[in-house]
Enzyme design. Structure first.
Site, PDB file in Angstrom:
ATOM      1  N   GLY A 170      16.975  19.867  31.896  1.00 25.41           N
ATOM      2  CA  GLY A 170      18.331  19.368  32.067  1.00 25.41           C
ATOM      3  C   GLY A 170      19.345  19.980  31.117  1.00 25.41           C
ATOM      4  O   GLY A 170      20.452  19.466  30.970  1.00 25.41           O
ATOM      5  N   GLY A 192      14.394  19.241  38.644  1.00 21.41           N
ATOM      6  CA  GLY A 192      15.152  18.021  38.424  1.00 21.41           C
ATOM      7  C   GLY A 192      16.523  18.113  39.070  1.00 21.41           C
ATOM      8  O   GLY A 192      16.695  17.885  40.260  1.00 21.41           O
ATOM      9  N   GLY A 193      17.514  18.494  38.289  1.00 19.39           N
ATOM     10  CA  GLY A 193      18.910  18.531  38.738  1.00 19.39           C
ATOM     11  C   GLY A 193      19.104  19.223  40.082  1.00 19.39           C
ATOM     12  O   GLY A 193      19.802  18.699  40.972  1.00 19.39           O
ATOM     13  N   ASN A 208      12.007  16.253  41.508  1.00 23.32           N
ATOM     14  CA  ASN A 208      11.956  15.021  40.730  1.00 23.32           C
ATOM     15  C   ASN A 208      13.377  14.457  40.696  1.00 23.32           C
ATOM     16  O   ASN A 208      14.220  14.954  39.958  1.00 23.32           O
ATOM     17  CB  ASN A 208      11.446  15.354  39.315  1.00 23.32           C
ATOM     18  CG  ASN A 208      11.497  14.164  38.372  1.00 23.32           C
ATOM     19  OD1 ASN A 208      11.760  13.036  38.794  1.00 23.32           O
ATOM     20  ND2 ASN A 208      11.258  14.410  37.089  1.00 23.32           N
ATOM     21  N   TRP A 209      13.633  13.438  41.506  1.00 25.39           N
ATOM     22  CA  TRP A 209      15.003  12.906  41.603  1.00 25.39           C
ATOM     23  C   TRP A 209      15.393  12.100  40.367  1.00 25.39           C
ATOM     24  O   TRP A 209      16.557  11.752  40.192  1.00 25.39           O
ATOM     25  CB  TRP A 209      15.137  12.008  42.842  1.00 25.39           C
ATOM     26  CG  TRP A 209      15.047  12.726  44.158  1.00 25.39           C
ATOM     27  CD1 TRP A 209      14.743  14.060  44.364  1.00 25.39           C
ATOM     28  CD2 TRP A 209      15.258  12.169  45.457  1.00 25.39           C
ATOM     29  NE1 TRP A 209      14.752  14.340  45.708  1.00 25.39           N
ATOM     30  CE2 TRP A 209      15.061  13.207  46.412  1.00 25.39           C
ATOM     31  CE3 TRP A 209      15.586  10.897  45.922  1.00 25.39           C
ATOM     32  CZ2 TRP A 209      15.190  12.995  47.789  1.00 25.39           C
ATOM     33  CZ3 TRP A 209      15.716  10.692  47.291  1.00 25.39           C
ATOM     34  CH2 TRP A 209      15.524  11.737  48.210  1.00 25.39           C
ATOM     35  N   LYS A 210      14.444  11.737  39.539  1.00 25.94           N
ATOM     36  CA  LYS A 210      14.694  10.867  38.384  1.00 25.94           C
ATOM     37  C   LYS A 210      15.408   9.590  38.852  1.00 25.94           C
ATOM     38  O   LYS A 210      15.160   9.146  39.971  1.00 25.94           O
ATOM     39  CB  LYS A 210      15.458  11.619  37.295  1.00 25.94           C
ATOM     40  CG  LYS A 210      14.757  12.953  36.963  1.00 25.94           C
ATOM     41  CD  LYS A 210      15.216  13.606  35.719  1.00 25.94           C
ATOM     42  CE  LYS A 210      14.442  14.909  35.517  1.00 25.94           C
ATOM     43  NZ  LYS A 210      14.786  15.586  34.295  1.00 25.94           N
ATOM     44  N   HIS A 233       5.635  12.964  32.296  1.00 28.36           N
ATOM     45  CA  HIS A 233       6.904  13.688  32.158  1.00 28.36           C
ATOM     46  C   HIS A 233       7.430  13.470  30.735  1.00 28.36           C
ATOM     47  O   HIS A 233       7.253  12.394  30.160  1.00 28.36           O
ATOM     48  CB  HIS A 233       7.910  13.176  33.193  1.00 28.36           C
ATOM     49  CG  HIS A 233       9.145  14.018  33.243  1.00 28.36           C
ATOM     50  ND1 HIS A 233      10.156  13.872  32.343  1.00 28.36           N
ATOM     51  CD2 HIS A 233       9.502  15.022  34.070  1.00 28.36           C
ATOM     52  CE1 HIS A 233      11.108  14.765  32.615  1.00 28.36           C
ATOM     53  NE2 HIS A 233      10.726  15.473  33.672  1.00 28.36           N
ATOM     54  N   GLU A 277      10.240  12.790  29.633  1.00 23.13           N
ATOM     55  CA  GLU A 277      11.102  11.616  29.473  1.00 23.13           C
ATOM     56  C   GLU A 277      10.266  10.344  29.332  1.00 23.13           C
ATOM     57  O   GLU A 277      10.658   9.414  28.623  1.00 23.13           O
ATOM     58  CB  GLU A 277      12.085  11.532  30.664  1.00 23.13           C
ATOM     59  CG  GLU A 277      13.189  12.579  30.528  1.00 23.13           C
ATOM     60  CD  GLU A 277      13.743  13.108  31.850  1.00 23.13           C
ATOM     61  OE1 GLU A 277      13.586  12.435  32.883  1.00 23.13           O
ATOM     62  OE2 GLU A 277      14.319  14.213  31.831  1.00 23.13           O
ATOM     63  N   SER A 335      15.290  23.409  34.173  1.00 22.41           N
ATOM     64  CA  SER A 335      16.467  24.150  34.609  1.00 22.41           C
ATOM     65  C   SER A 335      16.172  25.281  35.589  1.00 22.41           C
ATOM     66  O   SER A 335      16.777  26.352  35.499  1.00 22.41           O
ATOM     67  CB  SER A 335      17.245  24.678  33.390  1.00 22.41           C
ATOM     68  OG  SER A 335      17.647  23.588  32.579  1.00 22.41           O
ATOM     69  N   GLU A 391       6.558  22.077  31.338  1.00 25.37           N
ATOM     70  CA  GLU A 391       7.992  21.861  31.203  1.00 25.37           C
ATOM     71  C   GLU A 391       8.371  21.837  29.727  1.00 25.37           C
ATOM     72  O   GLU A 391       8.213  20.810  29.060  1.00 25.37           O
ATOM     73  CB  GLU A 391       8.386  20.517  31.829  1.00 25.37           C
ATOM     74  CG  GLU A 391       8.139  20.433  33.307  1.00 25.37           C
ATOM     75  CD  GLU A 391       9.060  19.408  33.968  1.00 25.37           C
ATOM     76  OE1 GLU A 391       9.757  19.794  34.899  1.00 25.37           O
ATOM     77  OE2 GLU A 391       9.087  18.258  33.523  1.00 25.37           O
TER      78      GLU A 391
END
Ligand code: PGA
Length: 249
Positions: free
Chosen positions: A174, A234-235, A11-13, A96, A98, A213, A168
């Site tokens: 993150g 993510g990251g 997930n590049w966000k 998600h 977010e 994470s 999640e």
């Protein structure tokens, strides 16, 4: 024994640009091994065409990070499921945390989005997860089951042969704090048991991903758990080396 597809989704966000993407995608293409884990990348909408062009023929799939709950019409700024189908997306992340927190998406919207994606044959990656306050109050299972049940009730359990669920924990996204493999597995087992209670055949085959994470060095122990069938990253999805390390775990 049911075969569950293994999946690692990046997930590049809201990250990337044409040059950085090209670098990352080329490295992923070159580093992809033929194993039984499917790699999926989810860039921002505007880069889907680029991802499609670069990844063509590589076996790496791509998807979007969100979709409208409406079909078409006067919804300024929105992207429909049919549009995602037009550029051959095969996956789309929905619900998600977010989106749920920052953009106030409720269970009903998420259920509608699921239906819209299914109607055009795109696999929804449905995210569920509790906040730290909810975990501390002992409400983890209640929260994730409510989020999952809203979708089961709306689209029907039979459709879950075409749905991926991602657990999640919000407090792990993150933050560098990961749920231990045992903590994650406990929630995955709860989700699995609920799905099986709705329909054993379907419930046993839904891929359950863990996200929050995940890194190259903790992926192996997480993925070794019986009900953890891959990850939503993510990251660590923004660096080829890190993402490939997770895929190979
Ligand atoms: P993270 O994000 O890997 O950076 O924690 C996961 C996600 O939000 O999907």
């Amino acid at each position: 024994m049911n075969i569950i597809n293994r999946l690692v989704v990046g997930n590049w966000k809201m990250n990337g640009d044409l040059n950085t993407n090209l670098n990352l995608l080329t490295q992923l293409k070159n580093g992809a091994k033929t194993n039984n884990t499917k790699m999926v990348v989810c860039p921002p909408f505007v880069y889907l065409e680029q991802v499609k062009a670069v990844l063509g023929g590589s076996g790496i799939a791509y998807g979007a990070q969100n979709v409208s709950e409406n079909e078409n019409g006067a919804f300024t700024g929105e992207i429909s499921a049919k549009m995602l189908g037009d550029i051959n997306c095969t996956y789309c992340i929905i619900g998600h945390s977010e989106r749920r927190t920052i953009y106030k998406e409720c269970d009903f919207m998420v259920a509608n989005k699921t239906a819209k994606l299914l109607a055009v044959n795109i696999t929804p990656i449905l995210c569920v997860g509790e906040t730290l306050a909810e975990r501390d109050a002992g409400k983890t299972n209640e929260v994730v089951l409510k989020q999952l049940k809203a979708v089961v009730d709306f689209v029907g359990i039979a459709k879950f042969t075409k749905i991926v669920v991602a657990y999640e924990p919000v407090w792990a996204i993150g933050t560098g704090k990961t749920a231990t493999p045992e903590m994650a597995e406990a929630v995955h087992k709860t989700l699995r048991e609920f799905l099986i209670s709705q329909n054993p055949e379907v419930g046993n085959t839904v891929p359950l991903l863990y996200g929050g994470s995940v890194k190259g060095d903790n992926a192996k122990s997480l993925f070794a758990m019986p009900n953890i069938n891959g990850g939503l990253i993510g990251g660590a999805a923004l660096k080829a080396e890190d993402f490939l390390a997770i895929v190979n775990a």
